[in-house]
Design a protein around this motif. Sequence first.
Motif, mmCIF file in Angstrom:
data_model
loop_
_atom_site.group_PDB
_atom_site.id
_atom_site.type_symbol
_atom_site.label_atom_id
_atom_site.label_comp_id
_atom_site.label_asym_id
_atom_site.label_seq_id
_atom_site.Cartn_x
_atom_site.Cartn_y
_atom_site.Cartn_z
ATOM 1 N N ALA A 1 12.669 53.405 -10.251
ATOM 2 C CA ALA A 1 13.574 53.703 -9.145
ATOM 3 C C ALA A 1 15.040 53.515 -9.544
ATOM 4 O O ALA A 1 15.907 54.314 -9.175
ATOM 5 C CB ALA A 1 13.237 52.829 -7.940
ATOM 6 N N TRP A 2 15.326 52.464 -10.308
ATOM 7 C CA TRP A 2 16.702 52.223 -10.750
ATOM 8 C C TRP A 2 17.177 53.367 -11.638
ATOM 9 O O TRP A 2 18.304 53.831 -11.515
ATOM 10 C CB TRP A 2 16.791 50.883 -11.477
ATOM 11 C CG TRP A 2 18.183 50.529 -11.890
ATOM 12 C CD1 TRP A 2 19.124 49.884 -11.123
ATOM 13 C CD2 TRP A 2 18.801 50.791 -13.152
ATOM 14 N NE1 TRP A 2 20.286 49.743 -11.845
ATOM 15 C CE2 TRP A 2 20.115 50.289 -13.091
ATOM 16 C CE3 TRP A 2 18.376 51.408 -14.318
ATOM 17 C CZ2 TRP A 2 20.996 50.378 -14.156
ATOM 18 C CZ3 TRP A 2 19.261 51.505 -15.385
ATOM 19 C CH2 TRP A 2 20.557 50.988 -15.290
ATOM 20 N N THR B 1 10.323 48.098 0.255
ATOM 21 C CA THR B 1 11.482 48.083 1.141
ATOM 22 C C THR B 1 11.245 49.108 2.240
ATOM 23 O O THR B 1 10.934 50.270 1.944
ATOM 24 C CB THR B 1 12.775 48.452 0.374
ATOM 25 O OG1 THR B 1 12.985 47.492 -0.666
ATOM 26 C CG2 THR B 1 13.987 48.463 1.292
ATOM 27 N N ASP B 2 11.370 48.680 3.479
ATOM 28 C CA ASP B 2 11.169 49.569 4.630
ATOM 29 C C ASP B 2 9.857 50.339 4.540
ATOM 30 O O ASP B 2 9.799 51.545 4.826
ATOM 31 C CB ASP B 2 12.354 50.537 4.780
ATOM 32 C CG ASP B 2 13.661 49.823 5.083
ATOM 33 O OD1 ASP B 2 13.622 48.745 5.724
ATOM 34 O OD2 ASP B 2 14.720 50.324 4.675
ATOM 35 N N GLY B 3 8.807 49.639 4.113
ATOM 36 C CA GLY B 3 7.489 50.242 4.061
ATOM 37 C C GLY B 3 7.277 51.234 2.930
ATOM 38 O O GLY B 3 6.302 51.984 2.938
ATOM 39 N N LYS B 4 8.166 51.235 1.928
ATOM 40 C CA LYS B 4 8.039 52.142 0.791
ATOM 41 C C LYS B 4 7.960 51.339 -0.498
ATOM 42 O O LYS B 4 8.688 50.369 -0.679
ATOM 43 C CB LYS B 4 9.220 53.106 0.737
ATOM 44 C CG LYS B 4 9.268 54.027 1.945
ATOM 45 C CD LYS B 4 10.455 54.955 1.870
ATOM 46 C CE LYS B 4 10.485 55.855 3.094
ATOM 47 N NZ LYS B 4 11.619 56.753 3.048
ATOM 48 N N ASP C 1 21.098 45.222 -5.309
ATOM 49 C CA ASP C 1 21.829 46.209 -4.502
ATOM 50 C C ASP C 1 20.903 47.364 -4.142
ATOM 51 O O ASP C 1 21.264 48.531 -4.255
ATOM 52 C CB ASP C 1 23.057 46.709 -5.274
ATOM 53 C CG ASP C 1 24.065 47.405 -4.377
ATOM 54 O OD1 ASP C 1 23.920 47.353 -3.136
ATOM 55 O OD2 ASP C 1 24.993 48.022 -4.922
ATOM 56 N N ARG C 2 19.708 47.021 -3.701
ATOM 57 C CA ARG C 2 18.678 48.043 -3.507
ATOM 58 C C ARG C 2 19.049 49.124 -2.503
ATOM 59 O O ARG C 2 18.699 50.275 -2.693
ATOM 60 C CB ARG C 2 17.346 47.414 -3.174
ATOM 61 C CG ARG C 2 17.292 46.778 -1.825
ATOM 62 C CD ARG C 2 15.909 46.216 -1.526
ATOM 63 N NE ARG C 2 15.990 45.544 -0.253
ATOM 64 C CZ ARG C 2 15.700 44.279 -0.067
ATOM 65 N NH1 ARG C 2 15.274 43.546 -1.056
ATOM 66 N NH2 ARG C 2 15.818 43.742 1.119
ATOM 67 N N ASP C 3 19.758 48.796 -1.443
ATOM 68 C CA ASP C 3 20.105 49.825 -0.458
ATOM 69 C C ASP C 3 20.985 50.915 -1.078
ATOM 70 O O ASP C 3 20.775 52.102 -0.833
ATOM 71 C CB ASP C 3 20.793 49.204 0.760
ATOM 72 C CG ASP C 3 19.838 48.338 1.582
ATOM 73 O OD1 ASP C 3 18.607 48.519 1.473
ATOM 74 O OD2 ASP C 3 20.329 47.462 2.321
ATOM 75 N N THR C 4 21.950 50.504 -1.886
ATOM 76 C CA THR C 4 22.804 51.475 -2.581
ATOM 77 C C THR C 4 21.992 52.288 -3.573
ATOM 78 O O THR C 4 22.112 53.517 -3.644
ATOM 79 C CB THR C 4 23.962 50.761 -3.313
ATOM 80 O OG1 THR C 4 24.747 50.066 -2.342
ATOM 81 C CG2 THR C 4 24.832 51.748 -4.067
#
Length: 150
Positions: free
Chosen positions: A95-96, A114-117, A133-136
Amino acid sequence: MIRSALIAILVSLFSAAFTPAAVAEDEVYTGRFSSTAVQGYDTVAYFTEGEPVKGSADFATEYRGATWRFSSQENLDLFLADPDAYAPQYGGYCAWAVAQDKTAKGDARHWHITDGKLYLNFNRNINEKWLADRDTFIEQADGNWPTVLE
């Protein structure tokens, strides 16, 4: 002269036949010599057991060109009912890396929900970067996916 031309043609044909072309990545990361998604881990188990659990060839299905394995019939059935709910984001690529507009292998042992994913990352260090900084990174990766495969 004819011999030289013939040799040049043969060399050209041989080179063209064995020169790798730019090839798009597969939609689901399976590794170089495998067709198994998530390195054979049960993607449902991340959600139900909170940890990676090896799947079994006894409980397997095909989805998006890859073989997915599960640790039980119940988990296989959950996946079949809604595969997109359980399949890792970005086809199981890191993902990164996708956030950086690249592809790299996702390692089933370095993950986060995160958020069910489900998100997989290359290794522990990259997973720690991701979490910082996962949201970004999710926003960036969502913008890069799936064109990053081209």
